[in-house]
Write an enzyme that holds these catalytic residues in place. Sequence first.
Site, PDB file in Angstrom:
ATOM      1  N   TYR A  36      45.263   2.357  22.064  1.00 31.48           N
ATOM      2  CA  TYR A  36      46.681   2.544  21.740  1.00 31.48           C
ATOM      3  C   TYR A  36      46.756   3.852  20.959  1.00 31.48           C
ATOM      4  O   TYR A  36      46.214   3.939  19.855  1.00 31.48           O
ATOM      5  CB  TYR A  36      47.202   1.407  20.863  1.00 31.48           C
ATOM      6  CG  TYR A  36      47.335   0.074  21.592  1.00 31.48           C
ATOM      7  CD1 TYR A  36      48.559  -0.317  22.121  1.00 31.48           C
ATOM      8  CD2 TYR A  36      46.252  -0.790  21.742  1.00 31.48           C
ATOM      9  CE1 TYR A  36      48.707  -1.541  22.784  1.00 31.48           C
ATOM     10  CE2 TYR A  36      46.387  -2.009  22.412  1.00 31.48           C
ATOM     11  CZ  TYR A  36      47.623  -2.383  22.924  1.00 31.48           C
ATOM     12  OH  TYR A  36      47.755  -3.572  23.576  1.00 31.48           O
TER      13      TYR A  36
ATOM     14  N   TYR B  17      46.655  -9.692  17.139  1.00 30.54           N
ATOM     15  CA  TYR B  17      46.349  -9.210  18.493  1.00 30.54           C
ATOM     16  C   TYR B  17      45.638 -10.291  19.319  1.00 30.54           C
ATOM     17  O   TYR B  17      45.940 -10.488  20.495  1.00 30.54           O
ATOM     18  CB  TYR B  17      45.494  -7.934  18.430  1.00 30.54           C
ATOM     19  CG  TYR B  17      45.483  -7.200  19.747  1.00 30.54           C
ATOM     20  CD1 TYR B  17      46.561  -6.417  20.137  1.00 30.54           C
ATOM     21  CD2 TYR B  17      44.397  -7.314  20.617  1.00 30.54           C
ATOM     22  CE1 TYR B  17      46.572  -5.768  21.359  1.00 30.54           C
ATOM     23  CE2 TYR B  17      44.397  -6.668  21.841  1.00 30.54           C
ATOM     24  CZ  TYR B  17      45.492  -5.888  22.207  1.00 30.54           C
ATOM     25  OH  TYR B  17      45.507  -5.255  23.423  1.00 30.54           O
TER      26      TYR B  17
ATOM     27  N   HIS C 244      36.878  -8.628  25.972  1.00 34.58           N
ATOM     28  CA  HIS C 244      36.917  -7.447  25.104  1.00 34.58           C
ATOM     29  C   HIS C 244      36.857  -7.881  23.649  1.00 34.58           C
ATOM     30  O   HIS C 244      37.749  -8.579  23.175  1.00 34.58           O
ATOM     31  CB  HIS C 244      38.200  -6.643  25.353  1.00 34.58           C
ATOM     32  CG  HIS C 244      38.121  -5.799  26.588  1.00 34.58           C
ATOM     33  ND1 HIS C 244      38.464  -4.482  26.620  1.00 34.58           N
ATOM     34  CD2 HIS C 244      37.695  -6.106  27.838  1.00 34.58           C
ATOM     35  CE1 HIS C 244      38.261  -3.997  27.837  1.00 34.58           C
ATOM     36  NE2 HIS C 244      37.801  -4.973  28.601  1.00 34.58           N
TER      37      HIS C 244
ATOM     38  N   PRO D   7      56.188  -4.224  25.369  1.00 31.20           N
ATOM     39  CA  PRO D   7      54.798  -4.505  25.764  1.00 31.20           C
ATOM     40  C   PRO D   7      53.725  -4.060  24.782  1.00 31.20           C
ATOM     41  O   PRO D   7      52.545  -4.318  25.006  1.00 31.20           O
ATOM     42  CB  PRO D   7      54.652  -3.744  27.096  1.00 31.20           C
ATOM     43  CG  PRO D   7      55.726  -2.716  27.078  1.00 31.20           C
ATOM     44  CD  PRO D   7      56.824  -3.205  26.214  1.00 31.20           C
TER      45      PRO D   7
ATOM     46  N   LYS E 229      52.124  -9.173  24.172  1.00 34.67           N
ATOM     47  CA  LYS E 229      52.442 -10.539  23.771  1.00 34.67           C
ATOM     48  C   LYS E 229      53.331 -11.299  24.771  1.00 34.67           C
ATOM     49  O   LYS E 229      53.436 -12.527  24.689  1.00 34.67           O
ATOM     50  CB  LYS E 229      53.143 -10.540  22.397  1.00 34.67           C
ATOM     51  CG  LYS E 229      52.212 -10.214  21.261  1.00 34.67           C
ATOM     52  CD  LYS E 229      51.243 -11.365  20.990  1.00 34.67           C
ATOM     53  CE  LYS E 229      50.022 -10.950  20.208  1.00 34.67           C
ATOM     54  NZ  LYS E 229      48.762 -11.052  20.901  1.00 34.67           N
TER      55      LYS E 229
END
Length: 397
Positions: A203, A388, A75, A295, A299
Amino acid sequence: METKKTQVAIIGAGPSGLLLGLLLDKQGIDNVILERVTGDYVLGRIRAGVLEQGFAKLVREAGAAEKMDTLGEVHDAVEFAFNNDRVELKLEELTGEDVIVYGQVDITKDMMEEREKRGLETVYEATKVQPHEVKSETPYITYEKDGVKYKLECDYIAGCDGFHGVSRQTIPEDVRTEYEKVYPFGWLGLMADVKPINPHLIYAKNDRGFALASMRSQTRSRYYIQVPLEDKIEDWSDEAFWDEFEKRMPESARKNLTRGPSIEKSIVPTRSFICEPLQYGNLFLVGDAGHIVPPTGAKGLNLAASDVATLYKIMTKVYKEGDKKCIEQYSPIALRRIWNGVRFSWWMTDLLHNFDETKDEFDRKMETSELSFFLKSEAGRKVIAEQYVGLPYEDLK
Ligand code: APR
Ligand code: PHB
């Protein structure tokens, strides 16, 4: 009592223990894993599914990456949605790196199979596992298996036994400091064999709360919504989940939502937790045994991987160069990266959830402003993207 011997005794056959064991074996360092439950039980625990490249590289080095590299999805972007505003973070463009979407259960299974293939010893259903004399040159672990008592002598013990394990408790209370923040909500997760709502993860946050649209593949979706901590899984029928999830997705995405029966549904509490130090004598805490993150930034598994990377480098130096002094580097190196991960996860969690009743209108305006500042400026997007995809691993001195 039967006595056995190994170089590194590993407690726990989760991702941390399995990855460490395979890597050590590649360097010819003998290791045995003691696991409290069965392999199937370990694989029954559904967890996250976003792998940083640092983790993927380690899995390749460990020799267990074939399926990850064929079935895992690369991704190069991830999306944030605030009410109906959608912002795509182009990870690769911003950082030169991407992430791999591949389930923790799958990676765990691949590593278990590789371990078995290489004939490395894993003792499943080992009970009463207890480390002893970890400050001495001759530590050992006692445990029972099928009613027989064993003593496993070793040079080092890797405590890869998760948050509820025995390893952390072995460090005397006056030596360790624990930092904790428990958030007043849980994540209700649902897995279903339906096409994901979006090519990338979303998100999302709106007035109803947080939701995450994730996936395992183009035919398996993994979705979450923030729920009050008191909620029970029985309170949430599939239909109730889908209705609420849909309302939390941005309007322009809703038409792409495919519903289907859940194949798994569970609620997980969310907390940040860190134990300092992570080393006591010849005992090391690795992964969830030493730290937990909510979550939100994906990580948990990735921080476990960087612990493994550090311990692996240290063990290699100990056995190849006879440098025992370097074991003191474990805790400071691991903790520097962990605190960064903890801070990022906490920041994402704070910004993307509606939870703090003590926040007033001013605080909420600040939250909105902060989120839009970060998402609208390229520098802001880069700051998020960089974390990220995962910060670099630190080398030994
Ligand atoms: N004796 C032996 N084994 C034990 C004991 C014990 N006393 N206590 C716990 N274990 C085992 C558990 O059964 C489990 O299989 O240790 C293992 C720990 O695995 P995880 O909890 O998965 O922890 P870890 O391997 O560090 O994985 C990192 O990243 O995404 C996050 O929380 C997620 O599991 C994930 C973690
Ligand atoms: C998941 O796919 O389960 C997942 C993905 C990203 C997260 C958390 C969980 O931040």
